[in-house]
Design an enzyme around this catalytic site. Structure first.
Site, PDB file in Angstrom:
ATOM      1  N   HIS A 157       0.809  -1.221   0.000  1.00 57.17           N
ATOM      2  CA  HIS A 157       0.000   0.000   0.000  1.00 57.17           C
ATOM      3  C   HIS A 157       0.840   1.268   0.000  1.00 57.17           C
ATOM      4  O   HIS A 157       0.327   2.354  -0.258  1.00 57.17           O
ATOM      5  CB  HIS A 157      -0.925   0.019   1.229  1.00 57.17           C
ATOM      6  CG  HIS A 157      -1.694  -1.245   1.397  1.00 57.17           C
ATOM      7  ND1 HIS A 157      -1.294  -2.256   2.261  1.00 57.17           N
ATOM      8  CD2 HIS A 157      -2.816  -1.691   0.794  1.00 57.17           C
ATOM      9  CE1 HIS A 157      -2.166  -3.256   2.177  1.00 57.17           C
ATOM     10  NE2 HIS A 157      -3.087  -2.943   1.297  1.00 57.17           N
ATOM     11  N   CYS A 203       3.350  -1.197  -4.333  1.00 57.48           N
ATOM     12  CA  CYS A 203       2.949  -1.488  -5.711  1.00 57.48           C
ATOM     13  C   CYS A 203       3.475  -0.379  -6.623  1.00 57.48           C
ATOM     14  O   CYS A 203       3.309   0.810  -6.308  1.00 57.48           O
ATOM     15  CB  CYS A 203       1.433  -1.570  -5.800  1.00 57.48           C
ATOM     16  SG  CYS A 203       0.839  -1.696  -7.508  1.00 57.48           S
ATOM     17  N   HIS A 209      -6.944   4.869   5.308  1.00 58.54           N
ATOM     18  CA  HIS A 209      -6.461   3.723   4.538  1.00 58.54           C
ATOM     19  C   HIS A 209      -4.946   3.864   4.384  1.00 58.54           C
ATOM     20  O   HIS A 209      -4.437   4.963   4.148  1.00 58.54           O
ATOM     21  CB  HIS A 209      -7.136   3.670   3.161  1.00 58.54           C
ATOM     22  CG  HIS A 209      -6.844   2.407   2.401  1.00 58.54           C
ATOM     23  ND1 HIS A 209      -5.673   2.217   1.693  1.00 58.54           N
ATOM     24  CD2 HIS A 209      -7.557   1.259   2.265  1.00 58.54           C
ATOM     25  CE1 HIS A 209      -5.685   1.012   1.146  1.00 58.54           C
ATOM     26  NE2 HIS A 209      -6.822   0.413   1.477  1.00 58.54           N
ATOM     27  N   GLU A 263      -2.897   3.253   2.041  1.00 60.38           N
ATOM     28  CA  GLU A 263      -2.431   3.864   0.795  1.00 60.38           C
ATOM     29  C   GLU A 263      -2.581   5.384   0.836  1.00 60.38           C
ATOM     30  O   GLU A 263      -1.694   6.120   0.392  1.00 60.38           O
ATOM     31  CB  GLU A 263      -3.199   3.300  -0.412  1.00 60.38           C
ATOM     32  CG  GLU A 263      -2.617   3.806  -1.730  1.00 60.38           C
ATOM     33  CD  GLU A 263      -3.431   3.425  -2.952  1.00 60.38           C
ATOM     34  OE1 GLU A 263      -3.449   4.223  -3.909  1.00 60.38           O
ATOM     35  OE2 GLU A 263      -4.045   2.334  -2.962  1.00 60.38           O
ATOM     36  N   THR A 276      -5.599   4.198  -5.618  1.00 59.46           N
ATOM     37  CA  THR A 276      -5.667   3.321  -6.798  1.00 59.46           C
ATOM     38  C   THR A 276      -6.802   2.303  -6.752  1.00 59.46           C
ATOM     39  O   THR A 276      -7.085   1.653  -7.757  1.00 59.46           O
ATOM     40  CB  THR A 276      -4.346   2.556  -6.984  1.00 59.46           C
ATOM     41  OG1 THR A 276      -4.128   1.714  -5.841  1.00 59.46           O
ATOM     42  CG2 THR A 276      -3.166   3.500  -7.176  1.00 59.46           C
ATOM     43  N   SER A 295     -10.129  -4.635   2.865  1.00 57.01           N
ATOM     44  CA  SER A 295      -9.626  -4.498   1.495  1.00 57.01           C
ATOM     45  C   SER A 295     -10.511  -3.514   0.736  1.00 57.01           C
ATOM     46  O   SER A 295     -11.668  -3.805   0.449  1.00 57.01           O
ATOM     47  CB  SER A 295      -9.631  -5.858   0.790  1.00 57.01           C
ATOM     48  OG  SER A 295      -9.513  -5.697  -0.603  1.00 57.01           O
ATOM     49  N   ASN A 326     -10.413  -2.444  -2.408  1.00 55.11           N
ATOM     50  CA  ASN A 326     -10.872  -2.842  -3.746  1.00 55.11           C
ATOM     51  C   ASN A 326     -11.954  -3.923  -3.670  1.00 55.11           C
ATOM     52  O   ASN A 326     -12.858  -3.961  -4.504  1.00 55.11           O
ATOM     53  CB  ASN A 326      -9.693  -3.252  -4.644  1.00 55.11           C
ATOM     54  CG  ASN A 326      -9.160  -4.619  -4.342  1.00 55.11           C
ATOM     55  OD1 ASN A 326      -9.679  -5.617  -4.835  1.00 55.11           O
ATOM     56  ND2 ASN A 326      -8.115  -4.697  -3.532  1.00 55.11           N
TER      57      ASN A 326
END
Length: 316
Positions: A79, A101, A129, A131, A170, A228, A230
């Site tokens: 993340h 990533c 989060h 990220e 993302t 998660s 996504n």
């Protein structure tokens, strides 16, 4: 007693993306190179099954760097992390490997480039989060403003309306993000966006596959973890696209069978951090109760591959 028939629409693509594959491989190669224990700051990816498997191999998961000893390697999760984290690791002369990533790193680079050009950044993301924390932590405090909804845009207090750019987390919903971008552009016509969409190819592809099966299936199961982003977006996308019932399950044991009574079709997909073995487990559980016919619905094919860092490639 004969089982009732059930058509399973299996989304493709689904499950692991290239960034998740790479992150898991980094932990496994680090254990091979340095032996156990190898420390990992935050869950390497948001999936309990994956994390537990790596724990069994010798990985130790911590939330902060101060929980790690100086003399053992530490890996930063997929993340991404604020700049202060590798800086602290370097000051302690720790061995560290960044499993961020590459598509998240691209957003970090974008934000830095805008900052160097004198722009204040608006980040579309989820508060708290990892990220979002990592991306906002690339720049000094106050240089990145967070918006989560269209409503947040109206209350945004910026330094200079003519000197703005936006980036996004993302793993967001493509459709919801488009609404927020439109609101930003309506309020700040001069705001600059990314050359290419920040939402990663895997997030987009998995959401498109869900849309394709949502109109056919009476219910949908998304295999993924509650933390998660996504995976949770896939549930939302399925419901928004017309599926009457969509549920997030970590394992087959979490399926709410009462909610599936009387159905003749179901969609199955998995978030980008969920391994295929858990999808197989869900289909096997459905097959115990129904006469299952699986039909794969493919909306894109993926061939993306990311290299692991050089320090681990040398091992191979």
């Amino acid at each position: 007693m004969t089982k009732p028939p059930l058509t399973v629409y299996l989304a493709a693509p689904r499950g692991f993306c290239a960034g998740v594959d790479r992150a898991i491989k980094i932990v496994e190669l680090a254990l091979e190179k340095w032996g156990a224990p190898v420390f990992v700051r935050h869950e390497i990816v948001h999936n309990k099954f994956v994390v537990d498997d790596l724990k069994n191999k010798g990985a130790v998961f911590v939330e902060e760097l101060d929980e790690c000893p100086d003399d053992r390697p530490v890996i930063f999760s997929a993340h991404g992390v604020p700049k202060s984290v590798p800086a602290e690791a370097a000051s302690r002369e720790m061995i560290y490997v960044d499993a961020t990533c590459p598509l998240v790193s691209k957003v970090h680079i974008e934000a830095e480039r805008h900052h160097e050009n004198g722009l204040q950044i608006v980040m579309i993301g989820h508060d708290g989060h990892p990220e979002t924390i990592g991306t906002m932590g690339q720049l000094p405090e106050g240089e990145v403003l967070l918006v989560e909804t269209v409503e947040d845009v109206a209350g945004l207090a910026v330094r200079d309306e003519a000197q703005l750019a936006f980036v996004t987390q993302t793993t967001l919903s493509v459709d919801d993000t488009a609404d927020i971008v439109a609101a930003l552009q309506a309020r700040f016509p001069a705001i600059r966006g990314p050359h290419k969409e920040d939402i990663c190819y895997a997030t987009t592809n998995r959401q498109e596959a869900v849309k394709a099966i949502a109109t056919k299936a009476e219910a949908m199961l998304v295999v993924g973890a509650p933390n998660s982003s996504n995976s949770r977006r896939l549930v939302e996308v399925g419901a928004k696209a017309g599926c009457a019932y969509a549920q997030l399950v970590q394992r087959a044991t979490e399926i709410d069978w009462r909610a599936l009574e009387g159905i003749g079709s179901i969609g199955v997909t998995a978030g980008a951090s969920a391994p295929e073995v858990l999808v197989d487990e869900v289909i096997a559980a459905l097959a115990e109760r129904y006469e299952v016919r699986v039909e794969e619905v493919e909306t894109a094919s993926e061939s993306v591959h990311f290299k692991v860092p050089r320090v681990l490639r040398e091992l191979a």
